[in-house]
Design a protein around this motif. Structure first.
Motif, PDB file in Angstrom:
ATOM      1  N   HIS A   4      11.280  14.391   3.938  1.00 12.19           N
ATOM      2  CA  HIS A   4      11.676  13.058   4.376  1.00 12.19           C
ATOM      3  C   HIS A   4      10.462  12.164   4.264  1.00 12.19           C
ATOM      4  O   HIS A   4       9.460  12.383   4.917  1.00 12.19           O
ATOM      5  N   SER A   5      10.549  11.157   3.408  1.00  9.96           N
ATOM      6  CA  SER A   5       9.429  10.240   3.234  1.00  9.96           C
ATOM      7  C   SER A   5       9.488   9.149   4.279  1.00  9.96           C
ATOM      8  O   SER A   5      10.511   8.471   4.421  1.00  9.96           O
ATOM      9  N   PRO A   6       8.393   8.926   5.036  1.00  6.19           N
ATOM     10  CA  PRO A   6       8.387   7.853   6.021  1.00  6.19           C
ATOM     11  C   PRO A   6       8.216   6.475   5.401  1.00  6.19           C
ATOM     12  O   PRO A   6       8.272   5.485   6.097  1.00  6.19           O
ATOM     13  N   ALA A   7       7.970   6.404   4.097  1.00 14.71           N
ATOM     14  CA  ALA A   7       7.916   5.107   3.438  1.00 14.71           C
ATOM     15  C   ALA A   7       9.330   4.589   3.267  1.00 14.71           C
ATOM     16  O   ALA A   7      10.205   5.275   2.744  1.00 14.71           O
ATOM     17  N   ALA A   8       9.572   3.358   3.714  1.00 17.01           N
ATOM     18  CA  ALA A   8      10.938   2.834   3.708  1.00 17.01           C
ATOM     19  C   ALA A   8      10.911   1.344   4.004  1.00 17.01           C
ATOM     20  O   ALA A   8       9.899   0.809   4.469  1.00 17.01           O
ATOM     21  N   PRO A   9      12.029   0.639   3.753  1.00 17.48           N
ATOM     22  CA  PRO A   9      12.106  -0.746   4.201  1.00 17.48           C
ATOM     23  C   PRO A   9      11.933  -0.820   5.713  1.00 17.48           C
ATOM     24  O   PRO A   9      12.383   0.072   6.432  1.00 17.48           O
ATOM     25  N   ASN A  35       4.718   1.593   4.120  1.00 13.56           N
ATOM     26  CA  ASN A  35       4.396   2.957   3.696  1.00 13.56           C
ATOM     27  C   ASN A  35       3.975   3.807   4.881  1.00 13.56           C
ATOM     28  O   ASN A  35       3.860   3.329   6.014  1.00 13.56           O
ATOM     29  N   GLU A  36       3.750   5.101   4.614  1.00 12.05           N
ATOM     30  CA  GLU A  36       3.498   6.049   5.695  1.00 12.05           C
ATOM     31  C   GLU A  36       2.164   5.827   6.388  1.00 12.05           C
ATOM     32  O   GLU A  36       1.942   6.339   7.479  1.00 12.05           O
ATOM     33  N   LEU A  37       1.262   5.045   5.763  1.00 11.70           N
ATOM     34  CA  LEU A  37      -0.052   4.794   6.352  1.00 11.70           C
ATOM     35  C   LEU A  37      -0.122   3.459   7.086  1.00 11.70           C
ATOM     36  O   LEU A  37      -1.162   3.115   7.635  1.00 11.70           O
ATOM     37  N   GLY A  38       0.971   2.711   7.080  1.00 16.68           N
ATOM     38  CA  GLY A  38       0.976   1.427   7.769  1.00 16.68           C
ATOM     39  C   GLY A  38       0.789   0.229   6.864  1.00 16.68           C
ATOM     40  O   GLY A  38       0.761  -0.910   7.334  1.00 16.68           O
ATOM     41  N   GLY A  39       0.653   0.464   5.559  1.00 19.74           N
ATOM     42  CA  GLY A  39       0.590  -0.647   4.620  1.00 19.74           C
ATOM     43  C   GLY A  39       1.941  -1.324   4.491  1.00 19.74           C
ATOM     44  O   GLY A  39       2.995  -0.690   4.672  1.00 19.74           O
ATOM     45  N   LEU A  40       1.935  -2.614   4.208  1.00 15.42           N
ATOM     46  CA  LEU A  40       3.169  -3.401   4.133  1.00 15.42           C
ATOM     47  C   LEU A  40       3.261  -4.118   2.795  1.00 15.42           C
ATOM     48  O   LEU A  40       2.240  -4.491   2.204  1.00 15.42           O
ATOM     49  N   THR A  41       4.492  -4.323   2.347  1.00 14.14           N
ATOM     50  CA  THR A  41       4.744  -5.132   1.158  1.00 14.14           C
ATOM     51  C   THR A  41       5.685  -6.264   1.540  1.00 14.14           C
ATOM     52  O   THR A  41       6.693  -6.046   2.214  1.00 14.14           O
ATOM     53  N   PHE A  42       5.336  -7.473   1.113  1.00 12.87           N
ATOM     54  CA  PHE A  42       6.125  -8.666   1.402  1.00 12.87           C
ATOM     55  C   PHE A  42       6.524  -9.346   0.095  1.00 12.87           C
ATOM     56  O   PHE A  42       5.752  -9.361  -0.871  1.00 12.87           O
ATOM     57  N   ARG A  43       7.707  -9.923   0.114  1.00  7.41           N
ATOM     58  CA  ARG A  43       8.136 -10.774  -0.991  1.00  7.41           C
ATOM     59  C   ARG A  43       7.890 -12.220  -0.599  1.00  7.41           C
ATOM     60  O   ARG A  43       8.273 -12.650   0.489  1.00  7.41           O
ATOM     61  N   LEU A  44       7.263 -12.962  -1.484  1.00  9.67           N
ATOM     62  CA  LEU A  44       7.011 -14.385  -1.264  1.00  9.67           C
ATOM     63  C   LEU A  44       7.836 -15.164  -2.275  1.00  9.67           C
ATOM     64  O   LEU A  44       7.683 -14.969  -3.485  1.00  9.67           O
ATOM     65  N   GLY A  45       8.706 -16.025  -1.799  1.00  9.14           N
ATOM     66  CA  GLY A  45       9.504 -16.809  -2.733  1.00  9.14           C
ATOM     67  C   GLY A  45      10.531 -17.632  -2.016  1.00  9.14           C
ATOM     68  O   GLY A  45      10.824 -17.423  -0.838  1.00  9.14           O
ATOM     69  N   PRO A  46      11.139 -18.583  -2.727  1.00  8.62           N
ATOM     70  CA  PRO A  46      12.106 -19.481  -2.101  1.00  8.62           C
ATOM     71  C   PRO A  46      13.442 -18.833  -1.810  1.00  8.62           C
ATOM     72  O   PRO A  46      14.215 -19.338  -1.018  1.00  8.62           O
TER      73      PRO A  46
END
Length: 273
Positions: A4-9, A35-46
């Motif tokens: 089970h991967s803890p990386a998820a939305p 991600n599993e280490l606490g990194g975040l990804t964001f979408r920037l856009g209108p």
């Protein structure tokens, strides 16, 4: 056992780091991945335009303390982009980001397509699984091994788990004991050397509206290795994203017969490293 991967939305509200707000300017900020280490990804856009019609960007943000190397990912994207569709790097760096302390960031241009784990493709898992295999084959065929400066070999991956295998028996090296590392050092003979994606799980392949692969994302571990290092994990990821019964579609679309020994080995290595 299915990992089970803890990386998820993100499952709930996500505080937006000050750096990401500055990079967004007046654009809407949408958290899309943790991600599993606490990194975040964001979408920037209108708008949430999956078809790439707007000037959307993605920002990866990670505290330096996580150990992730977003500069290394930027270098891999810039290299691979000469031969295959991957996100175009717009900016990257490290800044002091308030309470989070030093943080890395990587800004890339959005690409057309939906992730293979978008609800559209979760509803059509056979199509998605075939796209994973076809896309992985295209990636492996496109990227030139002789020109690749990045390594993802068994030796390199084990070296990142700690001291050499000769360490005292039973000594813990992160999650990997010396005995486990010694066993993993006995790798199968290389079948075909390729430039591997390094994280060929389903979320990192994009599909177009017709269900064909269109691009790959998240290439932070890209490097030269046996093709089964990618194949074993790509097929495995169908099980925890779509359920059982889709692995063989990945191998079929790639154009290879399953190799039980290499599949088992590279899945053990994945879990360990």
């Amino acid at each position: 056992m299915i990992p089970h991967s803890p990386a998820a939305p993100p499952a709930g509200p996500v505080p937006v780091p000050p750096l990401v707000r500055r990079l967004a300017g007046g654009d809407r900020v949408t958290p899309v991945w943790r991600n599993e280490l606490g990194g975040l990804t964001f979408r920037l856009g209108p708008a949430d335009d999956h078809d790439g019609g707007g000037p959307a960007r993605f920002v990866k943000w990670s505290p330096v303390a996580t150990g992730l190397d977003l500069a290394a990912e930027a270098a891999r994207l810039e290299w691979a982009g000469r031969w295959t569709p991957v996100p175009r790097v717009l900016d990257h760096g490290t800044v002091d980001d308030g309470d989070a302390g030093p943080a890395q960031y990587l800004v890339t241009a959005a690409l057309p397509g939906r992730s293979a784990v978008d609800p559209r493709w979760l509803a059509e898992p056979a199509t998605a699984a075939r796209a994973l295999g076809a896309g992985l084959r295209a990636l492996h065929d496109a990227l030139p091994v002789a020109a690749c400066p990045f390594d993802w070999s068994v030796r390199e991956r084990l070296a990142r788990t700690g001291p050499d295998v000769g360490a005292s028996a039973g000594a813990s090296v992160g999650r990997v004991t010396a005995a486990e590392r010694a066993a993993l050092a006995d790798a199968p003979e290389v079948d075909r050397l390729v430039v591997c994606h390094g994280d060929a799980c389903a979320p990192n392949t994009l599909l177009d509206n017709a269900g064909r692969w269109s691009a790959h994302v998240d290439l932070g571990r890209l490097g030269v290795a046996d093709r089964w290092a990618d194949l074993a994990v790509a097929a495995w990821s169908t099980e925890w994203n779509y359920g059982p019964g889709y692995e063989d579609l990945v191998y079929e679309a790639y154009g290879v017969e399953p190799d039980a020994e290499r599949i088992a080995y590279y899945r053990r290595l994945w879990d360990a490293t």
